[in-house]
Design a protein around this motif. Structure first.
Motif, mmCIF file in Angstrom:
data_model
loop_
_atom_site.group_PDB
_atom_site.id
_atom_site.type_symbol
_atom_site.label_atom_id
_atom_site.label_comp_id
_atom_site.label_asym_id
_atom_site.label_seq_id
_atom_site.Cartn_x
_atom_site.Cartn_y
_atom_site.Cartn_z
ATOM 1 N N THR A 148 0.811 -1.219 0.000
ATOM 2 C CA THR A 148 0.000 0.000 0.000
ATOM 3 C C THR A 148 0.846 1.272 0.000
ATOM 4 O O THR A 148 0.531 2.216 -0.719
ATOM 5 C CB THR A 148 -0.955 0.032 1.208
ATOM 6 O OG1 THR A 148 -0.195 -0.195 2.418
ATOM 7 C CG2 THR A 148 -2.018 -1.034 1.084
ATOM 8 N N LYS A 149 1.920 1.309 0.794
ATOM 9 C CA LYS A 149 2.762 2.503 0.765
ATOM 10 C C LYS A 149 4.103 2.251 1.448
ATOM 11 O O LYS A 149 4.275 1.282 2.196
ATOM 12 C CB LYS A 149 2.058 3.673 1.444
ATOM 13 C CG LYS A 149 1.865 3.512 2.946
ATOM 14 C CD LYS A 149 1.204 4.756 3.543
ATOM 15 C CE LYS A 149 1.036 4.648 5.048
ATOM 16 N NZ LYS A 149 0.424 5.862 5.637
ATOM 17 N N SER A 150 5.028 3.170 1.152
ATOM 18 C CA SER A 150 6.333 3.136 1.803
ATOM 19 C C SER A 150 6.251 3.911 3.110
ATOM 20 O O SER A 150 5.612 4.960 3.191
ATOM 21 C CB SER A 150 7.386 3.766 0.884
ATOM 22 O OG SER A 150 8.598 3.965 1.575
ATOM 23 N N VAL A 151 6.909 3.385 4.146
ATOM 24 C CA VAL A 151 6.919 4.033 5.456
ATOM 25 C C VAL A 151 8.270 4.669 5.749
ATOM 26 O O VAL A 151 8.366 5.841 6.130
ATOM 27 C CB VAL A 151 6.560 3.021 6.568
ATOM 28 C CG1 VAL A 151 6.610 3.684 7.950
ATOM 29 C CG2 VAL A 151 5.192 2.415 6.319
ATOM 30 N N LYS A 152 9.357 3.916 5.554
ATOM 31 C CA LYS A 152 10.692 4.410 5.890
ATOM 32 C C LYS A 152 11.735 3.560 5.183
ATOM 33 O O LYS A 152 11.588 2.336 5.098
ATOM 34 C CB LYS A 152 10.914 4.342 7.412
ATOM 35 C CG LYS A 152 12.306 4.725 7.888
ATOM 36 C CD LYS A 152 12.560 6.209 7.806
ATOM 37 C CE LYS A 152 13.904 6.579 8.410
ATOM 38 N NZ LYS A 152 14.186 8.037 8.321
ATOM 39 N N GLN A 153 12.771 4.196 4.671
ATOM 40 C CA GLN A 153 13.903 3.479 4.105
ATOM 41 C C GLN A 153 15.205 4.029 4.672
ATOM 42 O O GLN A 153 15.363 5.251 4.831
ATOM 43 C CB GLN A 153 13.951 3.607 2.569
ATOM 44 C CG GLN A 153 13.132 2.567 1.826
ATOM 45 C CD GLN A 153 11.661 2.947 1.755
ATOM 46 O OE1 GLN A 153 11.329 4.079 1.435
ATOM 47 N NE2 GLN A 153 10.790 2.005 2.071
#
Length: 441
Positions: A148-153
């Motif tokens: 669904t989405k990126s949170v943290k990289q």
């Protein structure tokens, strides 16, 4: 002067940053994943994640996580969280650019050796419409868990991605059968220890703590047969109980959690701060326990069933409060005076020095001696993954699937570059400094 230059070089080398991440600290900034984050801490999966240099965490929003954990045991929840921890780096761009549109990747669950067949792997596939799905490696599993989405990289060490639903397969979260502690210990080669806890009544103390948080360090049979080891059967009942309680913690501390432990840890024998505590020493993947009298290597995991963990150790844990004057098993010598063991056999006198020779000041005895550990037992290897799904699958994405719109910031990429060269740079810098220093000598 040469030594001064060497110390400066080594100090500068230590300032170069190394790879590290703290998944719970990161998720503290995202209250929508508070339930997921709470169970990472309760199951200690967070320590396993933090101990890996490269990992992708598939996180669930609170509503999905609450549905997953409803009426489940902590041990089952731990399996599910391990399956959501991928041992590779996947950012949004990589997810949409999969070779042939699909891949299989291993997880923390596969590394436990408890995964049936290859069910510790996760299938990642580009679906129609630019979607990315995650499913169990079990044939026929549905791709209900979609990205669904990126949170943290933190390129290219840690990636946190939100998915819509958990990844499961039949049997993943089944409650484990009740553990028979003495049977487990006997099967693991700790028969003498099992006999002692049964005959002393300490077994009941252990069993009453197993549901609340419990870690046991069980010496193997060879530890009781080593030269110089006190005969625990000759101790008073009270002291024997204390020693056996000293081999257990009133908290859940699997090996991965012990690696991150700082300072002294309380045992079941601890009556207060500084009493009957243990210290943890780590060196790479090796973990040892320091009693103040000797050290003992944590050899293997017999049981890791949250909130209970049973580990084997190479030596008996002798608390300094009772055995502070006794030599270590590695000393291979007679026992020193002890309130428990009685007077020791005096060693043979050395040849007398000439009367006119100056008296040499005797060095102070060391409070403990170290004992070298045995070679670490190899951890279970992950199974080879099964063949990926055929390209002709109706769910396979078209070749022009769009790339994700999220990307790492320039600052993140810069930080990743610094971390990626940190180790080699430290070695190179230290080597150059050593050569320069030797030239100055």
């Amino acid at each position: 002067m040469a030594l001064y230059h060497l110390l400066i070089c080594l100090s500068l080398a230590l300032l170069i940053p190394t790879n590290s991440h703290n998944i719970t600290a990161i998720l503290d900034n995202f209250p929508e994943y508070s339930t997921y984050n709470s169970y990472l801490s309760q199951t200690k999966v967070c320590d396993e994640i933090n101990s890996h240099e490269t990992v992708t965490c598939l996180v669930l929003p609170n509503s999905a996580m609450s549905s997953l954990v409803s009426k489940q045991s902590l041990a089952g929840i731990k399996n599910a969280l391990r399956l959501l921890s991928l041992l590779d780096y996947f950012d949004p761009q990589k997810l949409h650019d999969l070779t042939r549109g699909t891949t299989l990747t291993t997880t923390l669950y596969q590394t436990t050796g408890n995964a049936p067949g290859n069910l510790g792997f996760v299938n990642i596939t580009n679906l129609r419409g630019g979607r990315v799905g995650f499913a169990s490696a079990k044939p026929g599993s549905a791709f209900d868990a979609t990205y669904t989405k990126s949170v943290k990289q933190i390129p290219y060490n840690l990636s946190v991605l939100e998915i819509l639903a958990p990844i499961t397969f039949p049997g993943l979260m089944d409650a484990p059968a009740p553990s028979n502690l003495t049977a487990l210990l006997e099967k693991a080669g700790c028969k003498i220890f099992a006999s002692l806890i049964s005959s002393s009544g300490v077994l009941k103390m252990y069993e009453s703590a197993m549901d609340k948080g419990f870690t046991l360090f069980a010496p193997n049979d060879d530890a009781f047969k080593a030269d110089g080891v006190p005969d625990l059967t000759t101790m008073s009942s009270a002291d024997l109980v204390t020693v056996l309680q000293y081999h257990a913690l009133p908290s859940y501390k699997p090996k991965a959690s012990l690696k991150t432990t700082k300072g002294a840890i309380a045992t079941m024998a601890s009556g207060g701060p500084g009493n009957y505590d243990l210290s943890v020493i780590t060196h790479g993947d090796d973990v040892s326990l320091d009693t103040g009298v000797d050290t003992s290597r944590v050899a293997s995991t017999v049981l890791d069933d949250t909130p209970t963990c049973v580990l084997t150790v190479d030596n008996i844990l002798l608390p300094s409060e009772l055995f502070g004057g006794a030599p270590t098993p590695s000393a291979r010598g007679p026992l020193a005076p002890s309130p428990l063991l009685g007077p020791a056999t005096a060693p043979a006198p050395e040849e007398a020095a000439p009367s006119d020779a100056p008296a040499a000041e005797a060095p102070a005895p060391s409070p403990k001696s170290s004992k070298s550990g045995k070679k670490k037992k190899a951890s279970p290897h992950a199974h080879s993954p099964p063949a990926p799904p055929d390209d002709s699958s109706p769910e396979a994405a078209p070749s022009d699937a769009p790339a994700a719109d999220e990307s790492a910031t320039p600052e993140d990429k810069g930080a990743a570059a610094m971390r990626s060269i940190a180790g080699p740079a430290s070695l190179l810098f230290g080597s150059v400094c050593m050569i320069v220093t030797l030239g100055l000598v």
